[in-house]
Scaffold this motif. Structure first.
Motif, mmCIF file in Angstrom:
data_model
loop_
_atom_site.group_PDB
_atom_site.id
_atom_site.type_symbol
_atom_site.label_atom_id
_atom_site.label_comp_id
_atom_site.label_asym_id
_atom_site.label_seq_id
_atom_site.Cartn_x
_atom_site.Cartn_y
_atom_site.Cartn_z
ATOM 1 N N MET A 14 21.262 -31.656 38.223
ATOM 2 C CA MET A 14 20.935 -33.018 38.967
ATOM 3 C C MET A 14 21.130 -34.137 38.001
ATOM 4 O O MET A 14 21.224 -35.329 38.564
ATOM 5 N N GLY A 15 20.892 -34.222 36.742
ATOM 6 C CA GLY A 15 21.215 -35.234 35.702
ATOM 7 C C GLY A 15 20.139 -35.986 35.439
ATOM 8 O O GLY A 15 20.018 -37.059 34.864
ATOM 9 N N SER A 16 18.794 -35.345 35.855
ATOM 10 C CA SER A 16 17.396 -36.029 35.546
ATOM 11 C C SER A 16 16.582 -34.755 35.094
ATOM 12 O O SER A 16 16.011 -34.214 35.995
ATOM 13 N N ALA A 17 16.208 -34.687 33.969
ATOM 14 C CA ALA A 17 15.291 -33.639 33.563
ATOM 15 C C ALA A 17 13.819 -33.828 34.180
ATOM 16 O O ALA A 17 13.232 -32.676 34.457
ATOM 17 N N GLY A 18 13.802 -35.143 34.152
ATOM 18 C CA GLY A 18 12.248 -35.232 34.715
ATOM 19 C C GLY A 18 12.089 -34.811 36.145
ATOM 20 O O GLY A 18 11.243 -34.241 36.737
ATOM 21 N N LEU A 19 13.289 -34.940 36.885
ATOM 22 C CA LEU A 19 13.242 -34.593 38.459
ATOM 23 C C LEU A 19 13.446 -33.020 38.516
ATOM 24 O O LEU A 19 13.205 -32.430 39.263
ATOM 25 N N ASP A 20 13.996 -32.398 37.509
ATOM 26 C CA ASP A 20 14.178 -30.996 37.274
ATOM 27 C C ASP A 20 12.736 -30.433 37.265
ATOM 28 O O ASP A 20 12.477 -29.345 37.928
ATOM 29 N N LEU A 21 12.077 -30.930 36.360
ATOM 30 C CA LEU A 21 10.873 -30.234 35.893
ATOM 31 C C LEU A 21 9.833 -30.523 37.335
ATOM 32 O O LEU A 21 9.212 -29.309 37.685
ATOM 33 N N CYS A 22 9.983 -31.599 38.137
ATOM 34 C CA CYS A 22 9.354 -31.875 39.215
ATOM 35 C C CYS A 22 9.656 -30.989 40.482
ATOM 36 O O CYS A 22 8.953 -30.494 41.259
ATOM 37 N N ALA A 23 10.974 -30.508 40.342
ATOM 38 C CA ALA A 23 11.776 -29.571 41.282
ATOM 39 C C ALA A 23 10.924 -28.302 41.138
ATOM 40 O O ALA A 23 10.753 -27.451 42.120
ATOM 41 N N VAL A 24 11.045 -27.892 39.960
ATOM 42 C CA VAL A 24 10.313 -26.597 39.605
ATOM 43 C C VAL A 24 8.676 -26.625 40.020
ATOM 44 O O VAL A 24 8.435 -25.744 40.807
#
Length: 292
Positions: A213-223
């Motif tokens: 997705m290009g945003s680690a912060g959003l990836d962690l929130c997606a988890v």
């Protein structure tokens, strides 16, 4: 940092006071929302690159700089004794024992191209001594991830849970690894990208699919909210990691590195504790953290 093999210094119980944690998360959200409004509402039709960092692909825009300045102003006005570590302006020590770790635009390339997957990341951390906050030794106390183009906000406090737009998050039962959806990200240096490509090629046949997705912060929130089952990425800086890691952990995720190390630049892995171990093994076998 602590000596090798040592954990973080004991946490001052006063820093876990619920009133203080509520104050910190409230300030994190207010600062993140102000900066996110600036970034979103002030985006021109054509975003100009003002500088590059580790490579020509690692960009900075004028809005990154303006948003970080806004974050620093809001945080300093509310808590002038706190330190601040930001992606664009570096580390400013404080005297309170609390440091704000901020990323004004996580997902700058997405922002440049008009893609919605970018966010403002704000976290309050504490750690031993006056050194620059280190994921290996810090404790994240409160955080906010604000994605203005998606109109979503994630918040978390240590021991107080994680929330998306006011709804408490909790991980459900994970599927078997072969049915897991994984998120990842890629570095900017050519040699790192080549290694990451080999790792991904080996993982793809063993999982449901993979997203970048290009945003680690959003990836962690997606988890945290179940949009991804697992996440892994090499090369995360402290400002990439702090806010989202607390959201994921407070939703019930395990957040760690490889070979018994904490999450950090060498590798960050997050997901349900019942599946993280399998992913860690695959990444270790693939040499995902080997020097390049």
């Amino acid at each position: 940092m602590t000596e090798p093999g040592c954990g973080p210094a004991p946490l001052d119980p006063a820093l876990l006071d619920r009133t203080l944690l509520d104050e910190l998360v409230g300030l994190a959200e207010r600062a993140a929302r102000e900066a996110a409004a600036l970034v979103h509402d002030g985006r021109p039709d054509r975003v100009e690159v003002t500088a590059t960092k580790s490579s020509h692909a690692d960009i900075v825009t004028a809005m990154d700089l303006a948003a970080e300045e806004r974050l620093r102003t809001v945080l300093h006005q509310a808590r002038p004794r706190d330190g601040i570590l930001g992606e664009e302006q570096g580390y400013e020590p404080g005297t309170s024992g609390i440091t704000w770790v901020i990323d004004p635009v996580d997902g700058t390339v997405n922002y440049l191209y008009g893609l919605a997957a970018y966010a403002v990341l704000v976290a309050a951390v504490t750690g031993p001594g006056p050194a620059v906050p280190d994921p290996a030794t810090w404790t994240v106390l409160a955080s906010c991830v604000r994605a203005p183009a998606l109109d979503r906000t994630w918040t978390a406090t240590r021991g107080g849970g994680a929330y998306r737009d006011g709804r408490r998050l909790a991980l459900g039962t994970p599927p078997e690894l072969g049915l897991c959806l994984l998120g990842t990200g890629f570095g900017y240096r050519r040699a790192v990208r080549a290694l990451q490509g080999r790792v991904v090629a080996g993982l793809l046949p063993q999982v449901r699919d993979l997203r970048r997705m290009g945003s680690a912060g959003l990836d962690l929130c997606a988890v945290a909210d179940g949009s991804l089952d697992l996440f892994f990425e090499r090369g995360l800086n402290p400002w990439d990691l702090a806010a989202g890691s607390l959201v994921a952990a407070e939703a019930g995720a395990q957040v760690s590195g490889l070979r018994g190390a904490p999450a950090g630049e060498a590798m960050t892995v997050a997901g349900h504790p019942g599946r993280v171990g399998e992913l860690l093994t695959l990444l270790e076998q693939a040499g995902a953290d080997e020097p390049v």
